[in-house]
Write a protein that holds these residues in place. Structure first.
Motif, PDB file in Angstrom:
ATOM      1  N   PRO A   1      -7.543  59.928  17.130  1.00  0.00           N
ATOM      2  CA  PRO A   1      -8.192  59.807  15.616  1.00  0.00           C
ATOM      3  C   PRO A   1      -9.205  58.356  15.585  1.00  0.00           C
ATOM      4  CG  PRO A   1      -6.199  60.879  15.084  1.00  0.00           C
ATOM      5  CD  PRO A   1      -6.058  60.256  16.704  1.00  0.00           C
ATOM      6  N   GLN A   2      -8.277  57.389  15.752  1.00  0.00           N
ATOM      7  CA  GLN A   2      -8.924  55.801  15.743  1.00  0.00           C
ATOM      8  C   GLN A   2      -8.037  55.135  16.554  1.00  0.00           C
ATOM      9  OE1 GLN A   2      -8.434  55.031  11.615  1.00  0.00           O
ATOM     10  NE2 GLN A   2     -10.316  53.560  11.770  1.00  0.00           N
ATOM     11  N   THR A   3      -9.005  53.956  17.534  1.00  0.00           N
ATOM     12  CA  THR A   3      -8.538  53.279  18.273  1.00  0.00           C
ATOM     13  C   THR A   3      -9.075  51.922  18.201  1.00  0.00           C
ATOM     14  OG1 THR A   3      -9.626  53.919  19.967  1.00  0.00           O
ATOM     15  CG2 THR A   3      -7.230  54.916  19.908  1.00  0.00           C
TER      16      THR A   3
ATOM     17  N   CYS B   1      -5.853  63.293   8.529  1.00  0.00           N
ATOM     18  CA  CYS B   1      -6.063  63.617   7.290  1.00  0.00           C
ATOM     19  C   CYS B   1      -7.303  62.669   6.754  1.00  0.00           C
ATOM     20  CB  CYS B   1      -5.112  63.534   5.991  1.00  0.00           C
ATOM     21  SG  CYS B   1      -4.400  61.984   5.943  1.00  0.00           S
ATOM     22  N   ASP B   2      -8.142  62.800   5.915  1.00  0.00           N
ATOM     23  CA  ASP B   2      -8.982  61.807   5.392  1.00  0.00           C
ATOM     24  C   ASP B   2      -8.545  60.782   4.743  1.00  0.00           C
ATOM     25  OD1 ASP B   2     -11.136  63.163   6.767  1.00  0.00           O
ATOM     26  OD2 ASP B   2     -11.546  64.457   5.142  1.00  0.00           O
ATOM     27  N   ASN B   3      -8.945  59.534   4.664  1.00  0.00           N
ATOM     28  CA  ASN B   3      -8.746  58.427   3.770  1.00  0.00           C
ATOM     29  C   ASN B   3      -7.037  58.365   3.419  1.00  0.00           C
ATOM     30  OD1 ASN B   3     -11.324  57.827   3.721  1.00  0.00           O
ATOM     31  ND2 ASN B   3     -11.577  59.543   2.175  1.00  0.00           N
ATOM     32  N   PRO B   4      -6.281  58.219   4.374  1.00  0.00           N
ATOM     33  CA  PRO B   4      -4.621  58.117   3.924  1.00  0.00           C
ATOM     34  C   PRO B   4      -4.628  56.697   3.120  1.00  0.00           C
ATOM     35  CG  PRO B   4      -5.097  57.732   6.182  1.00  0.00           C
ATOM     36  CD  PRO B   4      -6.423  58.268   5.815  1.00  0.00           C
ATOM     37  N   LYS B   5      -3.747  56.867   2.104  1.00  0.00           N
ATOM     38  CA  LYS B   5      -3.376  55.718   1.249  1.00  0.00           C
ATOM     39  C   LYS B   5      -2.584  54.622   1.976  1.00  0.00           C
ATOM     40  CE  LYS B   5      -0.968  57.448  -2.068  1.00  0.00           C
ATOM     41  NZ  LYS B   5      -0.757  58.942  -2.345  1.00  0.00           N
ATOM     42  N   ASP B   6      -1.681  55.287   2.842  1.00  0.00           N
ATOM     43  CA  ASP B   6      -0.825  54.354   3.505  1.00  0.00           C
ATOM     44  C   ASP B   6      -0.255  55.053   4.920  1.00  0.00           C
ATOM     45  OD1 ASP B   6       1.184  55.986   2.646  1.00  0.00           O
ATOM     46  OD2 ASP B   6       1.768  54.673   0.870  1.00  0.00           O
ATOM     47  N   LEU B   7       0.570  54.282   5.489  1.00  0.00           N
ATOM     48  CA  LEU B   7       1.008  55.138   6.880  1.00  0.00           C
ATOM     49  C   LEU B   7       1.802  56.490   6.478  1.00  0.00           C
ATOM     50  CD1 LEU B   7       1.191  55.026  10.032  1.00  0.00           C
ATOM     51  CD2 LEU B   7       3.325  53.592   9.650  1.00  0.00           C
ATOM     52  N   ASP B   8       2.515  56.246   5.555  1.00  0.00           N
ATOM     53  CA  ASP B   8       3.491  57.617   5.276  1.00  0.00           C
ATOM     54  C   ASP B   8       2.634  58.798   4.628  1.00  0.00           C
ATOM     55  OD1 ASP B   8       6.256  58.337   5.103  1.00  0.00           O
ATOM     56  OD2 ASP B   8       5.810  58.682   2.957  1.00  0.00           O
TER      57      ASP B   8
ATOM     58  N   SER C   1      11.407  71.669  15.187  1.00  0.00           N
ATOM     59  CA  SER C   1      11.336  70.373  14.461  1.00  0.00           C
ATOM     60  C   SER C   1      11.262  69.000  14.987  1.00  0.00           C
ATOM     61  CB  SER C   1      12.570  70.505  13.172  1.00  0.00           C
ATOM     62  OG  SER C   1      13.837  70.064  13.964  1.00  0.00           O
ATOM     63  N   SER C   2      12.251  68.967  16.337  1.00  0.00           N
ATOM     64  CA  SER C   2      12.118  67.756  17.001  1.00  0.00           C
ATOM     65  C   SER C   2      10.624  67.668  17.905  1.00  0.00           C
ATOM     66  CB  SER C   2      13.307  67.668  17.822  1.00  0.00           C
ATOM     67  OG  SER C   2      13.228  66.696  18.993  1.00  0.00           O
ATOM     68  N   ASN C   3      10.299  68.595  18.441  1.00  0.00           N
ATOM     69  CA  ASN C   3       9.177  68.834  19.406  1.00  0.00           C
ATOM     70  C   ASN C   3       7.837  68.580  18.569  1.00  0.00           C
ATOM     71  OD1 ASN C   3      10.183  69.119  21.935  1.00  0.00           O
ATOM     72  ND2 ASN C   3      10.479  71.481  21.604  1.00  0.00           N
ATOM     73  N   LEU C   4       7.943  68.960  17.409  1.00  0.00           N
ATOM     74  CA  LEU C   4       6.622  68.800  16.609  1.00  0.00           C
ATOM     75  C   LEU C   4       6.334  67.692  16.044  1.00  0.00           C
ATOM     76  CD1 LEU C   4       6.078  71.866  17.752  1.00  0.00           C
ATOM     77  CD2 LEU C   4       5.219  72.531  15.524  1.00  0.00           C
ATOM     78  N   SER C   5       7.431  66.707  15.936  1.00  0.00           N
ATOM     79  CA  SER C   5       7.264  65.582  15.226  1.00  0.00           C
ATOM     80  C   SER C   5       6.204  64.807  16.159  1.00  0.00           C
ATOM     81  CB  SER C   5       8.623  64.618  15.174  1.00  0.00           C
ATOM     82  OG  SER C   5       9.117  64.528  16.598  1.00  0.00           O
ATOM     83  N   ARG C   6       5.900  64.824  17.209  1.00  0.00           N
ATOM     84  CA  ARG C   6       4.872  64.313  17.693  1.00  0.00           C
ATOM     85  C   ARG C   6       3.533  64.683  17.225  1.00  0.00           C
ATOM     86  NH1 ARG C   6       5.529  67.662  23.236  1.00  0.00           N
ATOM     87  NH2 ARG C   6       7.613  66.996  22.616  1.00  0.00           N
ATOM     88  N   MET C   7       3.372  65.451  16.281  1.00  0.00           N
ATOM     89  CA  MET C   7       2.064  65.814  15.807  1.00  0.00           C
ATOM     90  C   MET C   7       1.907  65.034  14.370  1.00  0.00           C
ATOM     91  SD  MET C   7       0.976  68.303  17.821  1.00  0.00           S
ATOM     92  CE  MET C   7       1.924  69.309  19.154  1.00  0.00           C
ATOM     93  N   ASP C   8       1.578  63.796  14.378  1.00  0.00           N
ATOM     94  CA  ASP C   8       1.474  62.994  13.372  1.00  0.00           C
ATOM     95  C   ASP C   8       0.267  62.363  13.029  1.00  0.00           C
ATOM     96  OD1 ASP C   8       1.413  61.148  15.501  1.00  0.00           O
ATOM     97  OD2 ASP C   8       3.127  60.127  15.266  1.00  0.00           O
ATOM     98  N   GLY C   9      -0.483  62.803  13.606  1.00  0.00           N
ATOM     99  CA  GLY C   9      -2.077  62.270  13.336  1.00  0.00           C
ATOM    100  C   GLY C   9      -2.389  61.070  13.728  1.00  0.00           C
ATOM    101  N   VAL C  10      -1.606  60.446  14.688  1.00  0.00           N
ATOM    102  CA  VAL C  10      -1.767  59.087  15.050  1.00  0.00           C
ATOM    103  C   VAL C  10      -2.519  58.834  16.479  1.00  0.00           C
ATOM    104  CG1 VAL C  10      -0.843  57.005  16.006  1.00  0.00           C
ATOM    105  CG2 VAL C  10       0.181  57.915  13.713  1.00  0.00           C
ATOM    106  N   ARG C  11      -1.897  59.763  17.265  1.00  0.00           N
ATOM    107  CA  ARG C  11      -2.609  59.622  18.793  1.00  0.00           C
ATOM    108  C   ARG C  11      -3.583  60.808  18.990  1.00  0.00           C
ATOM    109  NH1 ARG C  11       3.191  59.959  20.748  1.00  0.00           N
ATOM    110  NH2 ARG C  11       3.098  60.841  18.726  1.00  0.00           N
ATOM    111  N   PHE C  12      -3.202  61.889  18.593  1.00  0.00           N
ATOM    112  CA  PHE C  12      -4.180  63.039  19.109  1.00  0.00           C
ATOM    113  C   PHE C  12      -4.134  64.231  17.913  1.00  0.00           C
ATOM    114  CE2 PHE C  12      -0.110  63.724  20.805  1.00  0.00           C
ATOM    115  CZ  PHE C  12       0.396  64.979  20.588  1.00  0.00           C
ATOM    116  N   GLY C  13      -4.912  65.010  17.872  1.00  0.00           N
ATOM    117  CA  GLY C  13      -4.757  66.194  16.890  1.00  0.00           C
ATOM    118  C   GLY C  13      -5.304  65.868  15.356  1.00  0.00           C
TER     119      GLY C  13
END
Lengths: 93, 478
Positions: free
Chosen positions: A79-81, B328-335, B313-325
């Motif tokens: 998404p962003q890098t 969300c728009d305009n997250p307030k913070d990392l959480d 639940s363990s396998n899908l923890s990689r889907m976190d919006g950081v590296r791929f996939g």
């Protein structure tokens, strides 16, 4: 049985927001846990847990580099890098 | 042309009755005019390019038996440069940057990928209704489910939109849709086909396999799918066989075990009748039948619906919006980035299973749920070991009913109960098949074959002999 407070805590651990459907989620999770409760009907005191269907041991290999550098193609779908890093909202000011 | 098996199409290509480009165009046209929603993506340009390359090889005399054969690829297998969604909004924008080993093997064998087949989101479902891209329709009756999770693959083969397809089976996801769509599906022994690049649902259960019209075709496809892969740490080094070599062996003297638990309450009467009629057919071919018991098989449902959600639940923890996939728009913070991306990206059933898994693995509950389920898994496996001391193959129904109306099962637990006959083979890691066994109310009924570890060639031989003597597998939807 789990209650709404526990469900909120599980959702927090799982990083999911379920606040809109809290009662429904609690009900559905309890239905599934009622199904899982059938497990307690069997005595498994001396049974070894089966973590691998073939009881295989972890295969090991020489500690060598096997991966090539794919960072450009992997980061192309992020998404962003910036400067080879993944960007997230600021954590520390 | 589209009713031909792989074996027949291969002969046609060899004889130059048609080219791979013509064959591919024919299937692409059928996909285009179909309303089954069997595909998430149709890769027409790539398919034509692959078909041209296949035709070149055929012209040069360098073809193998699968060169130029089109297939539908379940959208759970990563395909380099092609969207790989796993049926989820989470991966709607995910262009895989590498090939799964199965994709690689099929490319190496010169098959032609028509597109990526629809599936339940992350393979979590038994009806293809949890797909972000909408349900697939059963080719026999558009109001019915094709089953799941490989429902798109099964509907594509049954609807003659592809001569064959790939599937994955974590709790029945190849066999149950094959059964409900009246085609042949094989889940190999755990570890037989590489899981590398196959988006993980429950890693200790997931296994890929072929979905085809016939057992003969399943053998051809398994020949290129199976094998050791150093990129998958759970891949087995057990030698593969030529799965086509023993198809014509006689099955005289075969001992079939019928587990009484597979014919108890909950099984539709007419499905039972059709399954038992198929078993009679085997007796006519020289097999003998023995009543057996798998006493712990009833616990397969609760054990599976703990083990699989924990691992997901363990396998899908990689889907976190950081590296791929999805992010969300305009997250307030990392959480908020994690929370909102995952909440927006996952569908209801996936969230439910992640929640159950998270709970069952959380402090204080691990022993009562995951560990307990793993112990019961051992008991289920021991039941099979005892049974295979006396019989060569176990037979029974695949699904307790024929295909049901789309949208008719609203309670998730009711949907889980439909998996009763398929889960045990996954928990034990055994190979199992579904083959067409007849019809009930004009909808297909499948017969399940469960074999001992590494007995894929034997299962395919048994299935092939049945298909030489019957014509259920040759029936096609209108």
């Amino acid at each position: 049985m789990i209650d709404n407070d526990q469900v909120k805590q599980i959702a927090n651990l799982a990083k999911l927001n379920i606040s809109d459907d809290l009662d429904k989620t609690t009900q559905e999770l309890n239905n599934i846990l009622a199904l899982a409760a059938q497990l307690s009907a069997i005595n498994t005191d001396d049974i070894v847990p089966m973590s691998h269907p073939l009881n295989m041991v972890q295969r090991l290999r020489e500690d060598e580099i096997t991966e090539t550098d794919n960072s450009a193609s992997f980061q192309a779908i992020a998404p962003q890098t910036a400067k080879h890093h993944y960007l997230v909202p600021t954590v520390i000011e | 042309m589209h009713n031909k098996t792989i074996a027949q199409l291969s002969q046609g290509l060899k004889n130059r009755d048609f080219s791979s480009v013509e064959l591919t165009q024919h299937y692409l046209q059928r996909i285009n005019s179909s309303n089954l929603n069997a595909f998430i993506s149709v890769t027409a340009d790539l398919a034509i390019e692959q078909a041209r390359a296949a035709d070149d090889k055929i012209a040069q005399g360098k073809a193998n038996i699968l060169t130029g054969i089109p297939y539908a690829h379940k959208d759970i297998f990563c395909t380099n440069g092609v969207k790989t969604s796993a049926g989820s909004k989470m991966l709607d924008n995910f262009i895989a940057p590498y090939d799964a080993s199965v994709s690689h093997n099929l490319n190496q064998a010169d098959l032609v990928m028509l597109g990526k087949a629809n599936m339940d989101e992350f393979a979590m479902g038994s009806s293809t209704e949890t797909s972000y891209y909408g349900a697939t329709l059963n080719p026999w009756d558009g109001k019915k489910t094709p089953g799941g999770s490989s429902g798109g693959s099964a509907a594509a083969v049954a609807g003659r939109l592809a001569p064959c397809a790939t599937g994955t089976d974590t709790g029945g996801s190849i066999r149950q849709p094959a059964s409900l769509c009246g085609i042949t599906g094989l889940k190999p022994t755990y570890g037989r086909v590489s899981r590398y690049g196959m988006i993980a649902y429950a890693s200790s259960l997931d296994q890929a396999g072929p979905i085809t019209q016939t057992a003969q075709d399943a053998a051809l496809l398994l020949n290129v799918m199976a094998g050791f892969d150093e990129k998958d740490s759970t891949s087995s080094q057990q030698k593969t066989q030529d799965y086509s070599a023993n198809l014509n062996n006689s099955i005289k003297g075969l001992t079939i075990g019928l587990p009484k638990e597979f014919f108890a309450d909950g099984l539709d009467d007419d499905v039972a009748t059709k399954v038992l009629a198929a078993v009679k057919e085997f007796e006519a071919l020289g097999a003998t039948v023995k009543q057996i018991s798998l006493p712990n098989s009833a616990y397969a449902i609760p054990a599976y619906y703990i083990v699989a959600p924990c691992e997901c639940s363990s396998n899908l923890s990689r889907m976190d919006g950081v590296r791929f996939g999805h992010r969300c728009d305009n997250p307030k913070d990392l959480d908020d980035l994690y929370l909102s991306s995952r909440t927006e990206g996952f569908g209801e059933e996936v969230k439910r299973r992640i929640m159950i898994g998270t709970y069952a693995l959380s402090a204080g509950y691990y022993d009562a749920y995951y560990l307990k389920a793993q112990k019961i898994r051992h008991l289920i496996s021991d039941d099979f070991k005892a049974a295979f001391a006396d019989v060569d193959v176990i037979m029974g129904p695949v699904s307790p009913t024929i295909a049901w109306d789309l949208g008719s099962i609203k309670n998730p637990v009711d949907m889980y109960l439909a998996d009763i006959y398929t889960l045990s083979a996954n928990l034990a890691g055994l190979p199992a098949m579904s083959i067409p066994a007849g019809f009930s109310q004009n909808l297909p009924v499948g017969l399940q074959l469960i074999g001992n570890y590494w007995s894929e060639a034997k299962l395919l031989n048994i299935a092939h002999q049945f298909q030489q003597a019957t014509d259920h597998h040759q029936q096609t939807p209108q």
